[in-house]
Write an enzyme that holds these catalytic residues in place. Sequence first.
Site, mmCIF file in Angstrom:
data_model
loop_
_atom_site.group_PDB
_atom_site.id
_atom_site.type_symbol
_atom_site.label_atom_id
_atom_site.label_comp_id
_atom_site.label_asym_id
_atom_site.label_seq_id
_atom_site.Cartn_x
_atom_site.Cartn_y
_atom_site.Cartn_z
ATOM 1 N N ASN A 46 -14.589 -5.323 -3.808
ATOM 2 C CA ASN A 46 -13.536 -5.820 -2.911
ATOM 3 C C ASN A 46 -12.733 -6.914 -3.613
ATOM 4 O O ASN A 46 -13.282 -7.713 -4.390
ATOM 5 C CB ASN A 46 -14.090 -6.283 -1.559
ATOM 6 C CG ASN A 46 -15.166 -7.336 -1.633
ATOM 7 O OD1 ASN A 46 -15.938 -7.395 -2.582
ATOM 8 N ND2 ASN A 46 -15.220 -8.185 -0.630
ATOM 9 N N GLU A 48 -9.930 -9.727 -2.461
ATOM 10 C CA GLU A 48 -9.249 -10.364 -1.323
ATOM 11 C C GLU A 48 -7.959 -11.036 -1.761
ATOM 12 O O GLU A 48 -7.663 -11.169 -2.965
ATOM 13 C CB GLU A 48 -10.207 -11.365 -0.660
ATOM 14 C CG GLU A 48 -11.438 -10.661 -0.098
ATOM 15 C CD GLU A 48 -12.373 -11.568 0.689
ATOM 16 O OE1 GLU A 48 -12.234 -12.814 0.614
ATOM 17 O OE2 GLU A 48 -13.243 -11.006 1.394
ATOM 18 N N CYS A 57 -10.899 -2.964 0.096
ATOM 19 C CA CYS A 57 -12.359 -2.808 0.137
ATOM 20 C C CYS A 57 -12.865 -2.198 -1.174
ATOM 21 O O CYS A 57 -12.135 -1.480 -1.871
ATOM 22 C CB CYS A 57 -12.760 -1.884 1.271
ATOM 23 S SG CYS A 57 -12.472 -2.527 2.924
ATOM 24 N N GLU A 59 -14.939 0.279 -1.603
ATOM 25 C CA GLU A 59 -14.992 1.748 -1.598
ATOM 26 C C GLU A 59 -13.636 2.344 -1.950
ATOM 27 O O GLU A 59 -13.529 3.261 -2.775
ATOM 28 C CB GLU A 59 -15.412 2.269 -0.218
ATOM 29 C CG GLU A 59 -16.761 1.774 0.254
ATOM 30 C CD GLU A 59 -16.678 0.499 1.075
ATOM 31 O OE1 GLU A 59 -15.946 -0.432 0.674
ATOM 32 O OE2 GLU A 59 -17.341 0.431 2.117
ATOM 33 N N CYS A 90 -16.285 0.543 6.295
ATOM 34 C CA CYS A 90 -15.394 0.363 7.443
ATOM 35 C C CYS A 90 -14.695 1.692 7.766
ATOM 36 O O CYS A 90 -14.748 2.657 6.982
ATOM 37 C CB CYS A 90 -14.369 -0.734 7.164
ATOM 38 S SG CYS A 90 -13.061 -0.226 6.025
ATOM 39 N N CYS A 93 -12.117 3.033 5.168
ATOM 40 C CA CYS A 93 -12.741 3.627 3.978
ATOM 41 C C CYS A 93 -13.350 4.989 4.300
ATOM 42 O O CYS A 93 -13.306 5.909 3.482
ATOM 43 C CB CYS A 93 -13.788 2.680 3.403
ATOM 44 S SG CYS A 93 -13.029 1.230 2.625
#
Length: 129
Positions: A46, A48, A57, A59, A90, A93
């Site tokens: 990830n 940010e 993310c 994934e 999530c 993803c």
Amino acid sequence: MIDDVLCRRLVDKARQAQQHAYAPYSKFTVGAALLAGDGTIYTGCNVENSSYGLTICAERNAIFHAVACGCRDFRAIAIAGSSSGYTVPCGACRQVMAEFNIADVIMVRPDDTYTVVPLQKLLPYTFTL
Ligand code: THU
């Protein structure tokens, strides 16, 4: 279904990728390792941003990394994060995993034990056009 030896390799790769996570805001670090049909493993973490919505993310980072390398044939993805239980993907993803028919999702616990769940179980009603 993916075998234990391959799962363990993906778990280890996901943990390594987690080390590269850039998560100064949430402090929740995630690594993902994606197994391609030809055996190549693509990783992601990830990343940010101070504009929170720009965060990517682990994934999706791994999947987009693979696609950018010219690969679109995948078998499984492992996810290792700083969750106290299994690190689960999530919804966004899951939808991207469905786009590329990733059959199995390997979710990892803090002690590196894992569970393998078919994506169809995590996202039974995939959006398609
Ligand atoms: N995150 C992932 O990397 N994968 C997921 O499936 C869910 C959330 C990241 C995004 C953000 O950097 C942090 O975890 C907290 O939401």
